[in-house]
Design a protein around this motif. Structure first.
Motif, PDB file in Angstrom:
ATOM      1  N   SER A   1      -3.973  -1.730   6.319  1.00 60.07           N
ATOM      2  CA  SER A   1      -3.867  -0.193   6.694  1.00 60.07           C
ATOM      3  C   SER A   1      -5.002   0.531   6.733  1.00 60.07           C
ATOM      4  O   SER A   1      -6.111   0.381   6.242  1.00 60.07           O
ATOM      5  CB  SER A   1      -2.628   0.423   5.561  1.00 60.07           C
ATOM      6  OG  SER A   1      -3.164   0.477   4.320  1.00 60.07           O
TER       7      SER A   1
ATOM      8  N   ASN B   1      -0.694  -3.489   1.127  1.00 65.04           N
ATOM      9  CA  ASN B   1       0.557  -3.040   0.670  1.00 65.04           C
ATOM     10  C   ASN B   1       0.611  -2.997  -1.037  1.00 65.04           C
ATOM     11  O   ASN B   1       0.879  -2.189  -1.551  1.00 65.04           O
ATOM     12  CB  ASN B   1       1.650  -3.600   1.290  1.00 65.04           C
ATOM     13  CG  ASN B   1       3.079  -2.798   0.966  1.00 65.04           C
ATOM     14  OD1 ASN B   1       3.789  -3.302  -0.245  1.00 65.04           O
ATOM     15  ND2 ASN B   1       3.327  -1.758   1.253  1.00 65.04           N
TER      16      ASN B   1
ATOM     17  N   LEU C   1       8.502   4.843   3.594  1.00 65.28           N
ATOM     18  CA  LEU C   1       7.555   3.745   4.350  1.00 65.28           C
ATOM     19  C   LEU C   1       6.659   2.768   3.499  1.00 65.28           C
ATOM     20  O   LEU C   1       6.643   1.561   3.564  1.00 65.28           O
ATOM     21  CB  LEU C   1       6.522   4.611   5.403  1.00 65.28           C
ATOM     22  CG  LEU C   1       7.417   5.271   6.575  1.00 65.28           C
ATOM     23  CD1 LEU C   1       6.430   5.939   7.519  1.00 65.28           C
ATOM     24  CD2 LEU C   1       8.574   4.368   7.176  1.00 65.28           C
TER      25      LEU C   1
ATOM     26  N   ALA D   1       8.021  -0.852   3.031  1.00 62.02           N
ATOM     27  CA  ALA D   1       7.392  -1.513   3.995  1.00 62.02           C
ATOM     28  C   ALA D   1       7.788  -2.869   4.148  1.00 62.02           C
ATOM     29  O   ALA D   1       8.000  -3.473   5.348  1.00 62.02           O
ATOM     30  CB  ALA D   1       5.768  -1.266   3.728  1.00 62.02           C
TER      31      ALA D   1
ATOM     32  N   LEU E   1      11.383  -3.024   5.360  1.00 60.89           N
ATOM     33  CA  LEU E   1      11.465  -2.572   6.751  1.00 60.89           C
ATOM     34  C   LEU E   1      10.918  -3.696   7.794  1.00 60.89           C
ATOM     35  O   LEU E   1      11.470  -3.860   8.823  1.00 60.89           O
ATOM     36  CB  LEU E   1      10.808  -1.348   6.722  1.00 60.89           C
ATOM     37  CG  LEU E   1      11.550  -0.235   6.146  1.00 60.89           C
ATOM     38  CD1 LEU E   1      10.559   0.955   6.197  1.00 60.89           C
ATOM     39  CD2 LEU E   1      12.933   0.228   6.639  1.00 60.89           C
ATOM     40  N   SER E   2      10.041  -4.566   7.306  1.00 61.02           N
ATOM     41  CA  SER E   2       9.382  -5.318   8.282  1.00 61.02           C
ATOM     42  C   SER E   2      10.362  -6.547   8.692  1.00 61.02           C
ATOM     43  O   SER E   2      10.224  -7.175   9.684  1.00 61.02           O
ATOM     44  CB  SER E   2       7.891  -5.960   7.729  1.00 61.02           C
ATOM     45  OG  SER E   2       8.077  -7.017   6.601  1.00 61.02           O
TER      46      SER E   2
ATOM     47  N   THR F   1       3.442  -5.188  11.226  1.00 60.47           N
ATOM     48  CA  THR F   1       4.408  -4.061  10.799  1.00 60.47           C
ATOM     49  C   THR F   1       4.070  -3.453   9.483  1.00 60.47           C
ATOM     50  O   THR F   1       4.207  -2.331   9.446  1.00 60.47           O
ATOM     51  CB  THR F   1       5.818  -4.765  10.745  1.00 60.47           C
ATOM     52  OG1 THR F   1       5.949  -5.488  12.306  1.00 60.47           O
ATOM     53  CG2 THR F   1       6.963  -3.632  10.778  1.00 60.47           C
ATOM     54  N   VAL F   2       4.010  -4.325   8.431  1.00 64.13           N
ATOM     55  CA  VAL F   2       3.743  -3.490   7.151  1.00 64.13           C
ATOM     56  C   VAL F   2       2.342  -2.859   7.399  1.00 64.13           C
ATOM     57  O   VAL F   2       2.471  -1.570   6.538  1.00 64.13           O
ATOM     58  CB  VAL F   2       3.442  -4.786   5.999  1.00 64.13           C
ATOM     59  CG1 VAL F   2       2.953  -4.145   4.778  1.00 64.13           C
ATOM     60  CG2 VAL F   2       4.960  -5.336   6.012  1.00 64.13           C
TER      61      VAL F   2
ATOM     62  N   LEU G   1       3.286   0.694   9.038  1.00 63.48           N
ATOM     63  CA  LEU G   1       4.032   1.571   8.151  1.00 63.48           C
ATOM     64  C   LEU G   1       3.130   2.142   6.800  1.00 63.48           C
ATOM     65  O   LEU G   1       3.328   3.110   6.523  1.00 63.48           O
ATOM     66  CB  LEU G   1       5.527   0.761   7.510  1.00 63.48           C
ATOM     67  CG  LEU G   1       6.103   0.124   8.510  1.00 63.48           C
ATOM     68  CD1 LEU G   1       7.299  -0.739   7.948  1.00 63.48           C
ATOM     69  CD2 LEU G   1       6.929   1.301   9.206  1.00 63.48           C
ATOM     70  N   ASP G   2       2.384   1.368   6.268  1.00 67.51           N
ATOM     71  CA  ASP G   2       1.517   1.702   5.310  1.00 67.51           C
ATOM     72  C   ASP G   2       0.327   2.680   5.794  1.00 67.51           C
ATOM     73  O   ASP G   2       0.304   3.698   5.202  1.00 67.51           O
ATOM     74  CB  ASP G   2       0.617   0.643   4.690  1.00 67.51           C
ATOM     75  CG  ASP G   2       1.535  -0.368   4.028  1.00 67.51           C
ATOM     76  OD1 ASP G   2       2.654   0.335   3.413  1.00 67.51           O
ATOM     77  OD2 ASP G   2       1.181  -1.453   3.549  1.00 67.51           O
TER      78      ASP G   2
ATOM     79  N   GLY H   1       2.505   6.015   6.310  1.00 64.23           N
ATOM     80  CA  GLY H   1       2.990   6.695   5.317  1.00 64.23           C
ATOM     81  C   GLY H   1       1.820   7.292   4.271  1.00 64.23           C
ATOM     82  O   GLY H   1       1.928   8.180   3.862  1.00 64.23           O
TER      83      GLY H   1
END
Length: 423
Positions: free
Chosen positions: A263, A328, A358, A362, A365-366, A380-381, A384-385, A388
């Motif tokens: 992220s 994450n 998120l 994460a 959700l991924s 994807t993670v 989102l991170d 967020g």
């Protein structure tokens, strides 16, 4: 309606509700213990602490090829990366290496569980300071349940043997000691946080801006310097330092450390043109933002306000988590925002809730949107991170700026009290 429901949950003495909190407490602790159970754990990250400690115990630097050779002997068929952690790790790593690998892994996992529980306890103390009427035990249970059961990062970090839970506890300690000054406790927390410099250095800088914490910062710096000197005192210290710098230059060459899998700003820059900022530039950006907000608070004469100090430390941590490229599992440290975001105005509160959701979910959700955005779940993670952590840092910074603006308006408003004129 919302406030009434919250008040009922937090203050009602109905037997069913009381039993519910006891059950939640048991579920949270039970889940953490389950994650730490010896048959479930893996040594993906922890093995590097144990391997480096084994070499340090024998007076060998872990920054050379010896660590890779030792790793291949203990973990045949697995890829062994160079050691990236600072030399101040020598003391704790050597202590872990006094035990067989399997025992050391279990000790570390259950120690991580203890850090989560202790962090939740201190978190409830923080809420009690900010909101005196808040029921301590119920805040503790709700917060522990959120960190233990609702955060993917928390469970995963325990499984792979990361340092995330330790950093979470130390960050919470800093927020607590900004409200209740304790030099020894702050010094200890900063010394541990500096074991991860990209997170510890900005927080130490933020604490140095706060007058009541400066002595602890200087003490932590001195202890860290001594620990680092001890870590380099293996054969040729200069070569050990050169090997460490060489290892760090290789960090981003491993797939899991590519910008697209981490992220932060580099994640966005990767899609814009493939460029990436160096960790030193990102660190300087964190320090610059912290310095700017510190200067604004100083000018507004708010740095003596304990509540403002706590939010300033929170802002420093969240800003660093956003700017520093990270995985994450390290974002457990963002959890204290759950305790403090209820002071934000409505839309800022909603944005904070979205940001922490998120981050905490994460990974889940991924899986839910698998293939919808990216082919790889880790990408994807990372997205989102990134979103967020940005939301949390942005909203917390906005809260501090609003507090500064309110203070200035109050100072500029003329007093309406009648003036008594002496005859």
């Amino acid at each position: 309606m919302r406030k009434t429901a919250i008040k009922t949950i937090m203050q009602s003495q109905h037997p069913a509700l009381r039993a519910g909190f006891v059950a939640m407490n048991a579920i949270a602790v039970g889940f953490l213990v389950f994650m730490a159970w010896p048959t479930l754990g893996d040594v993906i990250d922890f093995k590097y602490f144990w391997l480096s400690g084994t070499l340090w115990r024998d007076g060998v630097s872990p920054y050379g090829p010896e660590l890779i050779e030792l790793g291949r002997a203990h973990f045949p068929g697995e890829r062994i990366n160079p050691f990236f952690y600072p030399p101040s790790w020598r003391l704790p790593a050597s202590a872990l290496a006094l035990m067989p690998l399997e025992t050391a892994e279990d000790v570390w996992a259950f120690f991580s569980v203890g850090c989560v529980i202790a962090g939740a306890y201190l978190g409830a103390k923080i809420v009690k300071i900010l909101y005196r009427a808040a029921p301590f035990y119920r805040v503790f249970v709700l917060y522990l349940f959120a960190v233990a059961n609702l955060s993917d990062a928390s469970a995963y970090a325990i499984l792979i043997g990361q340092t995330s839970q330790v950093l979470f506890l130390m960050f919470t300690i800093l927020i607590y000691t900004s409200l209740r000054p304790n030099t020894a406790l702050t010094l200890f927390a900063l010394t541990v946080l500096l074991l991860k410099p990209q997170f510890g250095i900005p927080l130490a800088f933020a604490c140095f801006i706060i007058p009541s914490m400066r002595t602890a910062v200087l003490g932590a710096g001195a202890v860290t310097a001594l620990l680092a000197a001890y870590g380099l005192a293996t054969g040729d210290p200069i070569k050990a330092m050169q090997d460490l710098l060489h290892n760090l230059s290789l960090y981003s060459s491993f797939p899991e450390n590519w910008p697209v899998h981490m992220s932060g700003p580099n994640f966005a820059l990767h899609f814009l043109g493939g460029a990436a900022l160096s960790p030193s530039i990102l660190l300087c950006a964190s320090l610059a933002l912290i310095a700017l907000f510190g200067a604004l608070l100083m000018r507004a004469r708010l740095l003596t306000d304990k509540t403002v100090q706590a939010y300033f430390v929170l802002f420093a941590g969240l800003t660093t988590l956003f700017l520093a490229s990270t995985h994450n599992s390290n974002l457990v440290s963002a959890s204290p925002v759950l305790l403090m975001m209820f002071a934000y105005k409505r839309y800022s509160l909603y944005l904070s809730a979205l940001g922490i959701f998120l981050i905490m979910r994460a990974m889940t959700l991924s899986f839910s949107i698998d293939g919808l955005l990216f082919a790889e779940k880790t990408v994807t993670v990372a997205l989102l991170d990134t979103v967020g952590t940005f939301l949390l840092a942005f909203v917390t910074g906005g809260f501090i700026l609003e507090r500064i603006r309110s203070e200035r308006e109050a100072a500029d408003t003329p007093s309406l009290k009648p003036v008594t004129v002496k005859p």
